[in-house]
Design an enzyme around this catalytic site. Structure first.
Site, PDB file in Angstrom:
ATOM      1  N   LYS A  56     -13.590 -15.789   7.707  1.00 55.03           N
ATOM      2  CA  LYS A  56     -12.683 -14.906   8.288  1.00 55.03           C
ATOM      3  C   LYS A  56     -12.966 -13.567   8.167  1.00 55.03           C
ATOM      4  O   LYS A  56     -11.976 -12.487   8.067  1.00 55.03           O
ATOM      5  CB  LYS A  56     -11.338 -14.950   7.671  1.00 55.03           C
ATOM      6  CG  LYS A  56     -10.913 -16.656   7.881  1.00 55.03           C
ATOM      7  CD  LYS A  56     -10.918 -17.174   9.299  1.00 55.03           C
ATOM      8  CE  LYS A  56     -10.441 -16.356  10.554  1.00 55.03           C
ATOM      9  NZ  LYS A  56     -10.707 -17.081  11.701  1.00 55.03           N
TER      10      LYS A  56
ATOM     11  N   GLY B  51     -15.399 -12.233  10.541  1.00 55.20           N
ATOM     12  CA  GLY B  51     -15.779 -11.977  11.699  1.00 55.20           C
ATOM     13  C   GLY B  51     -17.055 -12.600  12.402  1.00 55.20           C
ATOM     14  O   GLY B  51     -17.768 -12.086  13.096  1.00 55.20           O
TER      15      GLY B  51
ATOM     16  N   HIS C  51     -21.778 -18.923   5.341  1.00 55.86           N
ATOM     17  CA  HIS C  51     -20.764 -18.405   4.519  1.00 55.86           C
ATOM     18  C   HIS C  51     -21.113 -18.245   3.073  1.00 55.86           C
ATOM     19  O   HIS C  51     -20.471 -17.869   2.211  1.00 55.86           O
ATOM     20  CB  HIS C  51     -19.430 -19.055   4.513  1.00 55.86           C
ATOM     21  CG  HIS C  51     -18.944 -18.862   5.823  1.00 55.86           C
ATOM     22  ND1 HIS C  51     -18.815 -17.935   6.726  1.00 55.86           N
ATOM     23  CD2 HIS C  51     -18.258 -20.106   6.574  1.00 55.86           C
ATOM     24  CE1 HIS C  51     -17.695 -18.345   7.838  1.00 55.86           C
ATOM     25  NE2 HIS C  51     -17.549 -19.447   7.867  1.00 55.86           N
TER      26      HIS C  51
ATOM     27  N   SER D 188      -6.252 -13.103   7.551  1.00 53.51           N
ATOM     28  CA  SER D 188      -6.567 -13.875   8.590  1.00 53.51           C
ATOM     29  C   SER D 188      -6.953 -15.544   8.040  1.00 53.51           C
ATOM     30  O   SER D 188      -6.752 -16.505   8.979  1.00 53.51           O
ATOM     31  CB  SER D 188      -8.102 -13.338   8.963  1.00 53.51           C
ATOM     32  OG  SER D 188      -8.695 -14.309   9.973  1.00 53.51           O
TER      33      SER D 188
ATOM     34  N   TYR E 221     -16.729  -5.162   9.551  1.00 55.53           N
ATOM     35  CA  TYR E 221     -16.095  -5.494  10.442  1.00 55.53           C
ATOM     36  C   TYR E 221     -15.400  -4.255  10.927  1.00 55.53           C
ATOM     37  O   TYR E 221     -15.300  -3.936  12.430  1.00 55.53           O
ATOM     38  CB  TYR E 221     -14.766  -6.587   9.996  1.00 55.53           C
ATOM     39  CG  TYR E 221     -13.927  -7.077  11.093  1.00 55.53           C
ATOM     40  CD1 TYR E 221     -14.176  -8.312  11.638  1.00 55.53           C
ATOM     41  CD2 TYR E 221     -12.639  -6.382  11.367  1.00 55.53           C
ATOM     42  CE1 TYR E 221     -13.289  -9.018  12.546  1.00 55.53           C
ATOM     43  CE2 TYR E 221     -11.988  -6.839  12.369  1.00 55.53           C
ATOM     44  CZ  TYR E 221     -12.129  -8.113  13.017  1.00 55.53           C
ATOM     45  OH  TYR E 221     -11.255  -8.754  13.688  1.00 55.53           O
TER      46      TYR E 221
ATOM     47  N   SER F 194     -18.779  -9.392  23.837  1.00 56.45           N
ATOM     48  CA  SER F 194     -18.437  -9.438  22.605  1.00 56.45           C
ATOM     49  C   SER F 194     -16.893  -8.936  22.411  1.00 56.45           C
ATOM     50  O   SER F 194     -16.652  -8.820  21.012  1.00 56.45           O
ATOM     51  CB  SER F 194     -19.162  -8.957  21.603  1.00 56.45           C
ATOM     52  OG  SER F 194     -19.588  -7.557  21.397  1.00 56.45           O
TER      53      SER F 194
ATOM     54  N   PHE G 203     -13.025  -8.660  22.166  1.00 57.10           N
ATOM     55  CA  PHE G 203     -12.117 -10.088  21.807  1.00 57.10           C
ATOM     56  C   PHE G 203     -11.429 -10.587  23.150  1.00 57.10           C
ATOM     57  O   PHE G 203     -11.268 -11.938  22.977  1.00 57.10           O
ATOM     58  CB  PHE G 203     -10.893  -9.304  20.947  1.00 57.10           C
ATOM     59  CG  PHE G 203      -9.981 -10.384  20.235  1.00 57.10           C
ATOM     60  CD1 PHE G 203     -10.411 -11.155  19.130  1.00 57.10           C
ATOM     61  CD2 PHE G 203      -8.632 -10.790  21.082  1.00 57.10           C
ATOM     62  CE1 PHE G 203      -9.487 -12.079  18.716  1.00 57.10           C
ATOM     63  CE2 PHE G 203      -7.948 -11.764  20.686  1.00 57.10           C
ATOM     64  CZ  PHE G 203      -8.282 -12.458  19.448  1.00 57.10           C
TER      65      PHE G 203
ATOM     66  N   GLY H 193      -7.769 -10.521  15.875  1.00 58.37           N
ATOM     67  CA  GLY H 193      -8.986  -9.825  15.990  1.00 58.37           C
ATOM     68  C   GLY H 193      -8.587  -8.146  15.872  1.00 58.37           C
ATOM     69  O   GLY H 193      -9.444  -7.415  16.405  1.00 58.37           O
TER      70      GLY H 193
END
Length: 313
Positions: free
Chosen positions: A66, A68, A128, A158, A213, A247, A249, A271
């Site tokens: 989460k 991004g 991750h 998120s 982000y 790219s 959202f 987003g």
């Protein structure tokens, strides 16, 4: 037009279907002290992953859940496609669907890493995982790593909504319940603060570039240019604009049925930045501020996150 990713969606659909038949306490397992979803990861896959041989030209994206990573993955795949087209790197005989692999390194079957040997360079690999749990070949062969970080309050927010939308992760009756779990190391892929702390040890490595982000939201054009430069991919202004537009959202949400199937509805929620203000109580703000200072105060990644700007009410 995005191409449907059949194998990608098959893995997602099977994992979610299997998880829907499981009890809440069966959904996660522990490996080296970190929790993972059983329908996506396995002990056998983690052991097989140790033999994975990274290439020096691999494009690796590391980011906590989460943060991004799907967004950055879109950008990196577009950059890779531009590179391939310019260098004629991929031969027409390559069957993209046949060679398709789930992009997250730690998700898949035990034979995945053998099949990945057949993938043409440059491979786009997402993870991750914390650095100490990645295959050593990534660091030995000096593959370039794009490290994506996001302010922890928005990550938690998120993640909370995400857990209520997917059967593969334990859901929580209330935000307060989730917040306690998030702050006490009970999340899939482990504690975000520990994740940041471990990656901070690599913040000055020449093969690691950190991007937030928030800075990408502020100026996606500059972000795309900097990422492309880091991976040695030259872009025309027209190509930059194409990557930026694809790219957005809105664009990714519109194409999500093709790129992520039904899973796309869960992945692409808002987003935006500062959604945490709709959930955090004063007490929760204080607890997270204290935890951030204890783990990341004065560190390079801590400063990069601009906590005072994005996480103070």
């Amino acid at each position: 037009m995005e191409k449907p990713r059949k194998k990608f969606m098959d893995i997602i659909d099977k994992a979610l279907a299997a998880a829907s038949k499981m009890d809440r306490d069966e959904l996660l397992f522990s490996y080296k002290g970190v929790l993972y979803p059983v329908t996506f990861c396995s002990l056998e896959t983690f052991r097989a992953m140790e033999s994975f041989e990274a290439r020096s030209d691999d494009i690796i994206l590391a980011g906590y859940p989460k943060s991004g990573t799907n967004w950055l993955g879109q950008i990196l795949n577009d950059l890779s496609a531009i590179y391939d087209k310019k260098t004629q790197n991929k031969q027409n005989t390559v069957d993209d669907e046949e060679l398709e692999e789930f992009p997250y390194l730690e998700i898949g079957d035990t034979e995945k890493y053998e099949r990945m040997k057949k993938l043409p360079s440059r491979r786009v690999i997402i993870t991750h995982l914390r650095p100490e749990n990645l295959p050593r070949s990534i660091f030995k062969n000096k593959a370039k790593i794009l490290l994506l970080i996001r302010n922890p309050k928005d990550v938690a927010t998120s993640f909370y909504y995400f857990t209520s939308g997917v059967s593969s992760l334990p859901s929580y009756e209330t935000w307060d319940d989730f917040f306690v779990a998030f702050m006490t190391n009970k999340m899939a892929w482990g504690s975000y603060f520990q994740y940041l702390s471990e990656w901070n040890k690599y913040a000055d490595a020449e093969n690691v570039m950190t991007i937030t982000y928030e800075e990408l939201k502020e100026n996606r054009v500059l972000g795309v240019k900097n990422i492309a430069a880091f991976f040695g991919i030259s872009l025309t202004e027209t190509e930059v604009q194409s990557v930026v537009e694809r790219s957005s959202f809105q664009s990714m949400k519109k194409n999500s049925q093709k790129t992520h199937g039904a899973f796309g509805e869960v992945l692409f929620r808002k987003g935006n930045v500062s959604d945490w203000k709709n959930l955090f109580s004063e007490d929760q703000n204080e607890k997270m501020d204290k935890a951030f200072e204890e783990h990341m105060g004065g560190t390079k990644l801590g400063k990069k996150l601009k906590y005072e700007v994005y996480c103070k009410a």
